[in-house]
Design a protein around this motif. Structure first.
Motif, PDB file in Angstrom:
ATOM      1  N   PRO A 250       0.839  -1.201   0.000  1.00 37.88           N
ATOM      2  CA  PRO A 250       0.000   0.000   0.000  1.00 37.88           C
ATOM      3  C   PRO A 250       0.876   1.253   0.000  1.00 37.88           C
ATOM      4  N   GLN A 251       0.458   2.201  -0.777  1.00 41.38           N
ATOM      5  CA  GLN A 251       1.178   3.459  -0.858  1.00 41.38           C
ATOM      6  C   GLN A 251       0.353   4.540  -0.174  1.00 41.38           C
TER       7      GLN A 251
ATOM      8  N   LEU B 258       1.008   9.847   7.835  1.00 41.05           N
ATOM      9  CA  LEU B 258      -0.056   9.232   8.618  1.00 41.05           C
ATOM     10  C   LEU B 258      -0.692  10.285   9.510  1.00 41.05           C
ATOM     11  N   PRO B 259      -1.996  10.184   9.748  1.00 39.99           N
ATOM     12  CA  PRO B 259      -2.631  11.170  10.642  1.00 39.99           C
ATOM     13  C   PRO B 259      -2.189  10.907  12.088  1.00 39.99           C
TER      14      PRO B 259
ATOM     15  N   ASP C  84      -2.860  10.494  16.175  1.00 39.06           N
ATOM     16  CA  ASP C  84      -3.920   9.776  16.880  1.00 39.06           C
ATOM     17  C   ASP C  84      -5.142  10.660  17.065  1.00 39.06           C
ATOM     18  N   GLU C  85      -4.910  11.933  17.421  1.00 36.15           N
ATOM     19  CA  GLU C  85      -6.024  12.849  17.641  1.00 36.15           C
ATOM     20  C   GLU C  85      -6.827  13.045  16.360  1.00 36.15           C
ATOM     21  N   GLU C  86      -6.114  13.176  15.217  1.00 33.34           N
ATOM     22  CA  GLU C  86      -6.814  13.344  13.941  1.00 33.34           C
ATOM     23  C   GLU C  86      -7.553  12.058  13.564  1.00 33.34           C
ATOM     24  N   PHE C  87      -6.904  10.936  13.775  1.00 37.18           N
ATOM     25  CA  PHE C  87      -7.504   9.654  13.394  1.00 37.18           C
ATOM     26  C   PHE C  87      -8.761   9.375  14.208  1.00 37.18           C
ATOM     27  N   TYR C  88      -8.674   9.612  15.519  1.00 32.94           N
ATOM     28  CA  TYR C  88      -9.802   9.339  16.397  1.00 32.94           C
ATOM     29  C   TYR C  88     -10.736  10.540  16.547  1.00 32.94           C
ATOM     30  N   ASP C  89     -10.460  11.606  15.817  1.00 31.88           N
ATOM     31  CA  ASP C  89     -11.284  12.804  15.852  1.00 31.88           C
ATOM     32  C   ASP C  89     -11.361  13.368  17.269  1.00 31.88           C
ATOM     33  N   GLY C  90     -10.197  13.525  17.870  1.00 26.75           N
ATOM     34  CA  GLY C  90     -10.149  14.073  19.224  1.00 26.75           C
ATOM     35  C   GLY C  90      -9.278  13.222  20.119  1.00 26.75           C
ATOM     36  N   ASP C  91      -9.720  13.078  21.337  1.00 33.60           N
ATOM     37  CA  ASP C  91      -8.944  12.302  22.308  1.00 33.60           C
ATOM     38  C   ASP C  91      -8.887  10.830  21.911  1.00 33.60           C
TER      39      ASP C  91
END
Length: 131
Positions: free
Chosen positions: A96-97, A102-103, A105-112
């Motif tokens: 995979p490219q 990578l986002p 953790d806060e961005e990935f989980y949309d907050g905490d």
């Protein structure tokens, strides 16, 4: 339809030929028939021998022999299995490219970032199943 014949000539120890001649005389068959049967039996034995099959597979996977040779020795069904396995081995899985970074953790989980904690519900389920 009769299969094409090939003339084969080879040297063998005289004592072995004498033993074979004694056997064919008792069985009342030709030396040629005896040798052909012995070759067929040995080839069948090898085709069912795991060590030989491993060596045959190694030779095929390393391009020392071709598919037709494997098919002639093992038969179409087993040769096809080996061919399909070889194709799956030869395939390079795509990596995979990722465009960019990578986002976080806060961005990935949309907050905490959530923290896992055991729930009391699973404990109460265990107690009720015991009752």
């Amino acid at each position: 339809m009769t299969e094409e014949k090939t003339h084969v000539e080879f040297n063998a120890p005289a004592s072995l030929v004498e033993r074979a001649d004694s056997v064919v005389e008792v069985l009342d068959i030709s030396r040629t028939h005896f040798l052909i049967t012995a070759l067929e039996d040995k080839l069948e034995e090898l085709a069912n021998d795991e060590e030989f099959r491993r060596r045959l597979g190694d030779a095929y996977y390393n391009d020392r022999i071709d598919y037709q040779t494997v098919e002639a020795i093992l038969g179409r069904e087993d040769a096809m299995r080996m061919k399909l396995l070889r194709q799956s081995i030869d395939r390079t899985p795509p990596e995979p490219q990722l465009d960019g970074e990578l986002p976080s953790d806060e961005e990935f989980y949309d907050g905490d970032v959530p923290e896992w904690t055991p729930s009391d519900e699973s404990e109460s389920d265990d107690e009720s199943s015991r009752a």
